[in-house]
Design a protein around this motif. Structure first.
Motif, mmCIF file in Angstrom:
data_model
loop_
_atom_site.group_PDB
_atom_site.id
_atom_site.type_symbol
_atom_site.label_atom_id
_atom_site.label_comp_id
_atom_site.label_asym_id
_atom_site.label_seq_id
_atom_site.Cartn_x
_atom_site.Cartn_y
_atom_site.Cartn_z
ATOM 1 N N THR A 94 52.440 26.384 36.642
ATOM 2 C CA THR A 94 51.091 26.099 36.124
ATOM 3 C C THR A 94 50.003 26.616 37.066
ATOM 4 O O THR A 94 48.927 26.998 36.617
ATOM 5 C CB THR A 94 50.891 24.584 35.884
ATOM 6 N N LYS A 95 50.296 26.679 38.356
ATOM 7 C CA LYS A 95 49.326 27.225 39.309
ATOM 8 C C LYS A 95 49.038 28.694 39.023
ATOM 9 O O LYS A 95 47.903 29.161 39.194
ATOM 10 C CB LYS A 95 49.844 27.080 40.738
ATOM 11 N N THR A 96 50.064 29.422 38.587
ATOM 12 C CA THR A 96 49.868 30.855 38.324
ATOM 13 C C THR A 96 48.988 31.086 37.106
ATOM 14 O O THR A 96 48.432 32.167 36.929
ATOM 15 C CB THR A 96 51.212 31.576 38.103
ATOM 16 N N TYR A 97 48.879 30.074 36.235
ATOM 17 C CA TYR A 97 48.053 30.204 35.036
ATOM 18 C C TYR A 97 46.564 30.077 35.336
ATOM 19 O O TYR A 97 45.730 30.392 34.480
ATOM 20 C CB TYR A 97 48.425 29.120 34.016
ATOM 21 N N LEU A 98 46.236 29.574 36.535
ATOM 22 C CA LEU A 98 44.847 29.223 36.841
ATOM 23 C C LEU A 98 44.217 30.151 37.871
ATOM 24 O O LEU A 98 44.845 30.524 38.866
ATOM 25 C CB LEU A 98 44.774 27.789 37.382
ATOM 26 N N GLY A 99 42.953 30.486 37.621
ATOM 27 C CA GLY A 99 42.113 31.134 38.613
ATOM 28 C C GLY A 99 40.914 30.227 38.816
ATOM 29 O O GLY A 99 40.209 29.909 37.862
ATOM 30 N N ILE A 100 40.686 29.772 40.039
ATOM 31 C CA ILE A 100 39.637 28.781 40.316
ATOM 32 C C ILE A 100 38.512 29.407 41.123
ATOM 33 O O ILE A 100 38.753 30.060 42.148
ATOM 34 C CB ILE A 100 40.204 27.578 41.103
ATOM 35 N N VAL A 101 37.279 29.196 40.657
ATOM 36 C CA VAL A 101 36.093 29.602 41.414
ATOM 37 C C VAL A 101 35.356 28.328 41.823
ATOM 38 O O VAL A 101 34.631 27.734 41.024
ATOM 39 C CB VAL A 101 35.160 30.497 40.575
ATOM 40 N N GLN A 133 44.905 37.759 48.404
ATOM 41 C CA GLN A 133 45.040 36.795 47.319
ATOM 42 C C GLN A 133 46.120 37.241 46.332
ATOM 43 O O GLN A 133 46.932 36.435 45.868
ATOM 44 C CB GLN A 133 43.701 36.632 46.587
ATOM 45 N N ALA A 134 46.141 38.532 46.026
ATOM 46 C CA ALA A 134 47.181 39.064 45.139
ATOM 47 C C ALA A 134 48.561 38.871 45.765
ATOM 48 O O ALA A 134 49.532 38.538 45.073
ATOM 49 C CB ALA A 134 46.925 40.540 44.856
ATOM 50 N N ALA A 153 36.127 37.642 41.447
ATOM 51 C CA ALA A 153 37.151 38.695 41.549
ATOM 52 C C ALA A 153 38.437 38.137 42.158
ATOM 53 O O ALA A 153 39.542 38.432 41.686
ATOM 54 C CB ALA A 153 36.629 39.854 42.386
ATOM 55 N N ARG A 154 38.294 37.333 43.189
ATOM 56 C CA ARG A 154 39.473 36.746 43.843
ATOM 57 C C ARG A 154 40.242 35.834 42.885
ATOM 58 O O ARG A 154 41.470 35.822 42.870
ATOM 59 C CB ARG A 154 39.052 35.959 45.089
ATOM 60 N N ALA A 155 39.504 35.060 42.076
ATOM 61 C CA ALA A 155 40.147 34.147 41.130
ATOM 62 C C ALA A 155 40.903 34.899 40.039
ATOM 63 O O ALA A 155 41.871 34.387 39.474
ATOM 64 C CB ALA A 155 39.096 33.233 40.502
ATOM 65 N N LEU A 156 40.467 36.132 39.747
ATOM 66 C CA LEU A 156 41.059 36.900 38.649
ATOM 67 C C LEU A 156 42.144 37.884 39.089
ATOM 68 O O LEU A 156 42.852 38.437 38.250
ATOM 69 C CB LEU A 156 39.954 37.687 37.922
ATOM 70 N N ILE A 157 42.279 38.086 40.381
ATOM 71 C CA ILE A 157 43.095 39.191 40.886
ATOM 72 C C ILE A 157 44.578 39.062 40.512
ATOM 73 O O ILE A 157 45.294 40.064 40.404
ATOM 74 C CB ILE A 157 42.935 39.338 42.419
ATOM 75 N N HIS A 158 45.065 37.829 40.284
ATOM 76 C CA HIS A 158 46.476 37.657 39.895
ATOM 77 C C HIS A 158 46.635 37.546 38.383
ATOM 78 O O HIS A 158 47.702 37.205 37.888
ATOM 79 C CB HIS A 158 47.091 36.434 40.599
ATOM 80 N N ASP A 159 45.557 37.857 37.645
ATOM 81 C CA ASP A 159 45.550 37.879 36.185
ATOM 82 C C ASP A 159 45.957 36.530 35.575
ATOM 83 O O ASP A 159 46.907 36.435 34.791
ATOM 84 C CB ASP A 159 46.482 38.974 35.661
ATOM 85 N N PRO A 160 45.207 35.469 35.913
ATOM 86 C CA PRO A 160 45.517 34.147 35.362
ATOM 87 C C PRO A 160 45.148 34.064 33.884
ATOM 88 O O PRO A 160 44.306 34.827 33.408
ATOM 89 C CB PRO A 160 44.637 33.210 36.194
#
Length: 306
Positions: free
Chosen positions: A77-84, A103-104, A149-156
């Motif tokens: 579930t952590k991989t599903y989330l990008g937090i700002v 971060q990636a 950008a950091r929150a999105l870098i792992h494509d949540p």
């Protein structure tokens, strides 16, 4: 069948101090939604986000993220989330590029693919020229964009934004709104908390308002705004009339020689107003809401003094 990005059931949180932050809330956010979670300071917004992101331990209740129970598979579930988050929390001496690549790496992303993502988001968020700059040298607006950008870098699958435009100027805020709108249109689920209520009204499709640890409203933005019985507009006219006219259809209060407040009831339209103003021989140079529509409803629902 609807797919839910977030499912919260009977969520409670009582801190060791005895403070009850959440009093058993239920909440669902559909996949692909742009969802506003609003509330006064201390209402429980940050606690809810903290529980979703596993930074805060819940007292009771269930949380599912894209159908996966956080108690059963927290790592997934952590991989599903990008937090700002609200506060900047990156190393000020690291470069923009390093922060994003690191971060990636935390999410096990391939280095070459991660570099492609870095290039993509630096371009989208107008940070290309700052690639090699230390994060501490960035302006406030650039730091906010770096956080996104950091929150999105792992494509949540879900992007959670806690006061994303706090302290940035209007131009930066508008560019971020455009970016987030496009991101949502591409299918990303976005959850937004903000004190700029015009931001929520402009961006979000659905809304929940939390107050004193309870959900006091949960509906679509459109339905919520339809509850307003009337709106107050401020109108500026091109030239001051010799004698201030009075309308029987629209209550008017003159502020000065060139501007007045006018009340439009729910059953009336802007076109009706302009027809009336034409009859009164008033030429309008500008029209604006006296206050944000959502703000009026928010204050009523949370029973706070204006």
């Amino acid at each position: 069948m609807k797919e839910y990005a977030i499912e919260i059931e009977g969520l409670k949180k009582t801190y060791r101090s005895g403070v009850v932050a959440l009093k058993s809330i239920d909440l669902k956010v559909e996949s692909g939604d742009f969802f506003a979670l609003l509330g006064p300071n201390g209402a429980g917004k940050s606690t809810t986000i903290g529980i979703l992101s596993s930074l805060v331990q819940k007292s009771e209740g269930k949380v599912k993220i894209f159908g996966t129970d956080t108690d059963q598979n927290l790592n997934l579930t952590k991989t599903y989330l990008g937090i700002v988050p609200q506060e900047f929390n990156f190393g000020i001496f690291e470069t923009v590029e390093q922060i994003l690549l690191n971060q990636a790496g935390y999410y096990g992303k391939d280095r070459s693919k991660a570099k492609e993502k870095v290039d993509y988001y630096l371009e989208k968020l107008s940070l290309v020229d700052k690639r090699k700059s230390a994060a501490g040298q960035l302006s406030g607006g650039m730091k906010r964009r770096l956080m996104i950008a950091r929150a999105l870098i792992h494509d949540p699958k879900i992007l959670i934004l806690d006061e994303p435009t706090a302290g940035v100027d209007i131009e930066v805020r508008r560019s971020m709104w455009e970016f987030l709108t496009n991101l949502n249109e591409e299918g990303k689920t976005i959850i937004l908390t903000t004190h700029y209520l015009e931001e929520a009204e402009s961006l979000c499709k659905n809304i929940a308002i939390i107050d004193r640890g309870e959900i006091v409203e949960n509906t679509s933005m459109k339905k919520l705004l339809q509850r307003l019985d009337s709106e107050v507009f401020i109108i500026d006219v091109k030239s001051p009339p010799k004698k201030k006219p009075v309308s029987k259809l629209f209550p008017m209060t003159w502020i000065d020689e060139n501007s007045f407040e006018v009340v439009i009831q729910k059953k009336q339209t802007i076109n009706d107003l302009f027809k009336e103003l034409t009859k009164l021989k008033l030429i309008v140079s500008s029209l604006r809401n006296k206050s944000n529509r959502l703000e009026e409803l928010f204050l009523n629902l949370t029973k706070r003094v204006h």
